[in-house]
Design a protein around this motif. Structure first.
Motif, PDB file in Angstrom:
ATOM      1  N   LYS A   1       0.725  -1.177   0.066  1.00  0.00           N
ATOM      2  CA  LYS A   1       0.156   0.008   0.025  1.00  0.00           C
ATOM      3  C   LYS A   1       0.918   1.329   0.004  1.00  0.00           C
ATOM      4  CE  LYS A   1      -4.195   1.583   0.323  1.00  0.00           C
ATOM      5  NZ  LYS A   1      -5.231   1.382  -0.843  1.00  0.00           N
TER       6      LYS A   1
ATOM      7  N   VAL B   1       0.968   4.291  -3.187  1.00  0.00           N
ATOM      8  CA  VAL B   1       0.742   5.592  -2.827  1.00  0.00           C
ATOM      9  C   VAL B   1       2.095   6.394  -3.144  1.00  0.00           C
ATOM     10  CG1 VAL B   1       0.186   7.334  -1.155  1.00  0.00           C
ATOM     11  CG2 VAL B   1      -1.121   4.955  -1.181  1.00  0.00           C
TER      12      VAL B   1
ATOM     13  N   THR C   1       0.409   9.674   4.880  1.00  0.00           N
ATOM     14  CA  THR C   1      -0.765   9.853   4.084  1.00  0.00           C
ATOM     15  C   THR C   1      -1.567   8.563   4.651  1.00  0.00           C
ATOM     16  OG1 THR C   1       0.035  10.844   2.378  1.00  0.00           O
ATOM     17  CG2 THR C   1      -2.286   9.695   2.103  1.00  0.00           C
ATOM     18  N   LEU C   2      -0.999   7.503   4.811  1.00  0.00           N
ATOM     19  CA  LEU C   2      -1.724   6.111   5.425  1.00  0.00           C
ATOM     20  C   LEU C   2      -1.738   5.991   6.827  1.00  0.00           C
ATOM     21  CD1 LEU C   2      -0.083   3.842   2.610  1.00  0.00           C
ATOM     22  CD2 LEU C   2      -2.395   4.853   2.770  1.00  0.00           C
TER      23      LEU C   2
ATOM     24  N   ALA D   1      -5.214   3.521  -5.316  1.00  0.00           N
ATOM     25  CA  ALA D   1      -4.374   4.479  -4.289  1.00  0.00           C
ATOM     26  C   ALA D   1      -4.944   5.825  -4.059  1.00  0.00           C
ATOM     27  CB  ALA D   1      -2.913   4.490  -4.704  1.00  0.00           C
TER      28      ALA D   1
ATOM     29  N   ARG E   1      -7.815   6.709  -3.488  1.00  0.00           N
ATOM     30  CA  ARG E   1      -9.034   6.694  -2.424  1.00  0.00           C
ATOM     31  C   ARG E   1      -8.367   7.224  -1.057  1.00  0.00           C
ATOM     32  NH1 ARG E   1     -12.410   1.669  -3.601  1.00  0.00           N
ATOM     33  NH2 ARG E   1     -13.079   1.927  -5.535  1.00  0.00           N
ATOM     34  N   CYS E   2      -7.311   7.229  -0.782  1.00  0.00           N
ATOM     35  CA  CYS E   2      -6.329   7.907   0.420  1.00  0.00           C
ATOM     36  C   CYS E   2      -6.606   9.341   0.574  1.00  0.00           C
ATOM     37  CB  CYS E   2      -4.812   7.466   0.329  1.00  0.00           C
ATOM     38  SG  CYS E   2      -4.726   5.547   0.210  1.00  0.00           S
ATOM     39  N   GLU E   3      -6.942   9.797   1.800  1.00  0.00           N
ATOM     40  CA  GLU E   3      -7.063  11.248   2.068  1.00  0.00           C
ATOM     41  C   GLU E   3      -5.634  11.739   2.080  1.00  0.00           C
ATOM     42  OE1 GLU E   3      -9.677  13.268   2.210  1.00  0.00           O
ATOM     43  OE2 GLU E   3     -10.769  11.458   1.621  1.00  0.00           O
TER      44      GLU E   3
END
Length: 443
Positions: A333, A337, A370-371, A426, A428-430
């Motif tokens: 993941k 990103v 980010t994650l 990828a 979809r991550c804020e």
């Protein structure tokens, strides 16, 4: 030349054994010769009966006189015999009448517990000062400075050992893998760090272009990212394509209608360098809506390789990404990103002011933030990237701003690519908006 007999008492000459006399001048023996010999022998007995003079023999190698050695071992000096002449006898007599001069030396402080058999004296600087001396001897100062330096080096070694415990050996599992070239990997990336400086383009090269601008460059690269995705090319090919375009535009002026030709030709060259199966020229002409002919593509290819002096081996951001992801021990993941963020940077002309290695390190750090994996940049990452956290903050903030507007505007090719299941959704991550806060500091 025969020596005189007075220096050899008791020696019988051969002429005496035969009873003959040595002929002198006119065949006679000079008068008074026997009396002179008796007087000189008397002088010899008087002088030889005197006590032997002290003899000091200096050994150059040790620097110790024989008098000192004999005094320590209680062995009397051995007299050295030499012929006694009238001149030497006069020198000895004159020395015996000279008065002895007493030489006094200042007393040296000796510690009370010193063993007399010891050859060295240990003097403490503080004790030396309290004993009434105004200054510490120079050799004591040198000794103190040396001991302080040794203590400082010991502290540095202890600190380095403590840091080594926090650095992970990321190549320990690849030692049996010959393709990982563990023995040379550090040297390879050290060379990449030097080579990326030579392969970088000036961040303001667009100023010399009279018919194109930064926005046109962004449109071209955004379109090439979609072409790269449709042809299912290797990741290395995309990064090399962008590098070839920028390096060519930095040395040659291009008109607007030839800019797309430069783009497809750069991709053709990158495919020949990286890919196993290379797209044919007709496929690239077709993808450009037949805007150019085969002859134009081949002529541009010749022009580009000559302008770049056939230098295709350059360290792109992709090469650093693979090594830095391994150093960060990232999962799939974080990897996706990270590539999403760095491809957003490929489109932006302003990001040319950052070297590829910094772009790779900042993309990984921003992806971790980010994650929510970590807001830290550990010692292992610092060692392998050669960047501390403060150096990455400016680049990371720009990446967050690109992430925030990736889905809006006209240049959305990267966002569409990473919105697919192949790239793990990828997008979809804020975004890590907290990095943009004015009061944020990397801890």
């Amino acid at each position: 030349m025969a020596g005189s007999d007075e220096n050899y008492p008791g020696v019988i000459r051969p002429s005496n054994l035969q009873g003959g006399l040595r002929p002198g001048v006119g065949g006679k023996v000079p008068g008074g010769l026997g009396q002179n010999r008796r007087a000189l022998s008397t002088i010899n007995r008087n002088v030889m009966g005197a006590p032997p003079l002290p003899c000091a023999v200096v050994h150059k190698r040790n620097g110790i006189t024989e008098n000192k050695v004999n005094a320590a071992n209680k062995i009397p000096p051995v007299p050295i015999h030499r012929p006694i002449t009238r001149k030497l006898a006069a020198q000895i007599a004159s020395k015996q009448h000279q008065p002895a001069v007493e030489v006094t030396k200042p007393p040296v402080p000796v510690p009370p517990n010193r063993n007399e058999s010891e050859d060295c004296i240990i003097i403490d600087a503080e004790d030396y000062k309290t004993s009434g001396h105004s200054a510490v001897p120079m050799f004591v100062q040198h000794t103190e400075a040396m001991m302080e330096e040794i203590d400082r080096m010991d502290e540095e070694i202890e600190m380095e050992d403590a840091e080594d415990w926090s650095i992970v050996d990321i190549d320990s599992f690849d030692k049996k893998n010959s393709l990982a070239v563990v023995e040379y990997i550090e040297d390879i990336y050290a060379y990449y760090k030097k080579a990326e400086i030579a392969s970088r383009v000036p961040p303001n090269y667009m100023e010399q272009q009279f018919d194109i601008n930064e926005r046109m460059r962004g449109i071209l690269i955004d379109w090439l990212i979609e072409v790269h995705y449709k042809f299912e090319l290797m990741e290395e090919t995309l990064y090399l394509t962008v590098n070839l375009i920028d390096r060519f535009l930095a040395v040659r002026s291009v008109i607007r209608k030839k800019l797309q030709l430069v783009g497809i030709t750069a991709m053709l060259l990158a495919c020949k360098y990286e890919e196993v199966s290379v797209p044919v020229v007709e496929d690239l002409i077709l993808i450009s809506d037949k805007a150019y002919t085969r002859k134009e593509v081949l002529e541009m290819e010749k022009l580009m390789v000559n302008a770049l002096q056939f230098n295709m081996t350059v360290p792109t951001a992709y090469a650093f990404m693979r090594r830095f992801l391994k150093a960060a021990q990232s999962d799939k993941k974080v990897e996706l990103v990270s590539f999403f963020l760095i491809e957003l940077c490929l489109v932006e002309y302003d990001m040319l002011r950052f070297p590829p290695s910094m772009l790779a390190a900042a993309a990984i750090f921003t992806a971790q933030c980010t994650l929510g994996v970590s807001k830290e940049w550990n010692k292992t990452c610092e060692k392998h990237t050669s960047y501390v956290k403060d150096q990455l903050l400016e680049c990371s903030k720009l990446m967050v701003s690109f992430h925030q507007k990736a889905a809006i505007g006209k240049l959305t090719g990267v966002h569409r690519k990473y919105s697919t299941s192949k790239y793990g959704y990828a997008t979809r991550c804020e975004p890590a908006s907290f990095l943009l806060d004015h009061g944020f500091r990397i801890v």
